[in-house]
Structure formats: C-alpha cells, structure tokens
Design an enzyme around this catalytic site. Structure first.
Site, PDB file in Angstrom:
ATOM      1  CE1 TYR A 228      -9.834  -0.481   7.621  1.00 40.74           C
ATOM      2  CE2 TYR A 228     -10.489   0.346   9.769  1.00 40.74           C
ATOM      3  CZ  TYR A 228      -9.593   0.335   8.720  1.00 40.74           C
ATOM      4  OH  TYR A 228      -8.471   1.116   8.765  1.00 40.74           O
TER       5      TYR A 228
ATOM      6  N   GLY B 254       0.834  -1.206   0.000  1.00 38.27           N
ATOM      7  CA  GLY B 254       0.000   0.000   0.000  1.00 38.27           C
ATOM      8  C   GLY B 254       0.864   1.251   0.000  1.00 38.27           C
TER       9      GLY B 254
ATOM     10  CE  LYS C 292      -6.812  -2.025   8.940  1.00 33.41           C
ATOM     11  NZ  LYS C 292      -5.509  -2.040   8.263  1.00 33.41           N
TER      12      LYS C 292
END
Ligand code: NAP
Length: 248
Positions: free
Chosen positions: A156, A13, A160
């Site tokens: 999400y 990323g 995480k």
C-alpha cells in the site's frame, strides 16, 4: 454555491466511503458525476442516493479500474454519455495488509494494480478529453502512508508513494494544456477501510494525531472540491495532507 455548474466529474471508488462523499459534494455544487466502482450494486446505490438529493446528477459505471481495456471503454462511454469531462478523481483503492514476511505476490499485485495502475489507466483513458476541457483537474487520492510508510503496508505504501510521483509527472506533462494534477493524502478517515482495524490499533493511531480524532469523509471531499474549483487554478503538482496534523 455552484462552483461546478456545467462540469462533468469522474470519481473512481465512488460507491462507498470517501469516493461517495466526493461524488456527492461535487454534485451538490452542480457537477454531473460518473460514479465508478467495482460492483454494480455499490456504484448503483451511490448514484441513486446522489440522484435522490440532486436529480439527474449521477450515473453509475461498474468497472474494474485495474483492467486497462475496460477503463478505455469506460472513458469512451462517459464521453458519449456526458459530452466532456473536466474533473477526474482517482480515489478507488484497496489494502491487503500483512508483514512482508507473509506478503504474497498476489497481495502486492492486487494493491499496485488497483491503486497505481488504476490511475494510469484512467489518466490514459481520459487525458485527451481533459486536455480539451476548460479548467481540467486530475486529483489523486493518495495517503499519508505513501509519505511516511507503515509496517504491514509495504504494498500500500509503495502504491501511494508511486501515485504521488505519478501525480507530479502528470502535472509537469499536462501543465502546457492547463490541466492541473494534485494529490490529497488522507490520514485516518472513518470508512469501511479503517473500520477493519482492531480497537488497540485505532487508539494507538489517535495518539499520533495532534487533532486527536479520526477524520471524516467530508474532510476529504472539501479538500478535493477546493482543488477541483476555479480557486485552485494556479496549484499543480502538490500533495495536500488532510490528516489532523499527523505528518506535519
Ligand atoms: P472503501 O470504503 O474501502 O471504498 C473503496 C471504493 O473503491 C469502493 O467503492 C470500491 O468499489 C472501489 N474499488 C476498489 N477497488 C476497485 C477497482 N479495482 N475498480 C473499481 N473500483 C474499485 O475505501 P475508502 O476508505 O473510502 O478509501 C478511498 C481512498 O482513500 C482509497 O484510495 C484509500 O486508499 C484512500 N485512503 C483512505 C484512508 C482512510 O482512512 N479511509 C486513508 C488514506 C487514504 P466497491 O464499492 O464496488 O467495492
């Protein structure tokens, strides 16, 4: 200061936002950096920008980190290009926010496959070379949302929180080879990801941050550089929240 002279870092990323700043920071202190992102244009542009400041420091690798086979090929290619890898930063991440009632299977799979399986894929790909390297570091970019949860982000949050568990398991498994594994949990940082939020949401979030402002990509890059540095040799299995005090 050149804390990373003769070190090779892989930053997933790295094409934009936090990852690009991490790649730039490591290069600024002497590292050679493999900049990985989904699209060739994004990692190519980031690598060009880094090379303009620090000639020869960066090389671009367009790879989908959710693709296990492609990541194993990436690892081979990076090792061929650079000879070794000392620092792996798992930063690539996506959101597909919506309430559970509306969340589609694809929203779940895309987020888990990128944010969590992506880190599994890279650690599998690079672990042998990391175990042979000196001062090897794995740094996973989690999120405060993995610690406290958030409505509209079940996928999400799970990815995480899973990444934090993965960080600790890897820390225990690789400690015997002197490879450390830590997570950085950003709060709200100004990037493309948070630019998408409506103003009302941004104001509500700022109200919950004791330092009363969003963080900058530099704040995360500084924390990553510390964890990657020789000064952090005795730190492993930890989660460092960089969030303006939001989750204290
Ligand atoms: P961003 O601006 O949206 O950039 C995400 C980067 O990840 C891009 O370079 C993108 O590639 C890459 N990427 C996404 N999916 C990928 C895949 N399947 N394979 C390879 N690369 C992929 O995100 P950001 O805000 O900088 O966030 C970076 C990390 O910090 C993420 O893990 C995010 O969850 C975490 N985080 C961010 C915040 C925040 O406030 N911004 C807060 C907490 C945690 P392309 O450029 O090619 O699209």
């Amino acid at each position: 200061m050149s804390r990373f002279a003769n070190k090779v870092a892989v930053v997933t990323g790295g094409g934009r936002g936090i990852g690009q700043e991490i790649a730039r920071k490591l290069a600024s202190e002497g590292a050679k950096v493999a900049v990985v992102s989904r699209s060739a244009s994004s990692c190519g542009k980031a690598a060009d920008e880094i090379n303009a400041e620090f000639p020869g420091a960066a090389k671009a690798y367009p790879v989908d980190i959710a693709d296990h086979a492609a990541v194993q090929e990436l690892a081979k290619q990076v090792c061929e290009d650079f000879g070794s890898v000392n620092i792996l930063v798992n930063n690539a991440g996506v959101t597909r926010d919506t309430l559970l009632m509306r969340m589609k299977e694809d929203d779940w799979d895309t987020v888990l496959n990128t944010n969590l399986k992506g880190a599994f894929n890279t650690v599998k790909g690079f672990m042998r070379v990391l175990m042979k390297a000196e001062d090897a570091r794995i740094i996973n970019i989690a999120s405060v949302i993995g610690l406290i949860g958030n409505a509209g982000q079940a996928n999400y949050s799970a990815s995480k929180a899973g990444l934090i568990g993965f960080t600790k398991a890897v820390a225990r498994e690789l400690a015997g080879r002197q490879v450390t594994s830590n997570a950085v949990a950003p709060g709200f940082i100004t990037t493309d990801m948070t630019d998408e939020l409506p103003d009302a949401v941004k104001e509500a979030v700022i109200g919950k941050i004791p330092l009363a402002t969003f963080g900058e990509t530099k704040d995360i890059a500084e924390a990553v550089a510390f964890l990657a540095s020789p000064g952090a040799r005795y730190i492993t299995g930890q989660v460092l929240a960089v969030d303006g005090g939001m989750t204290m």
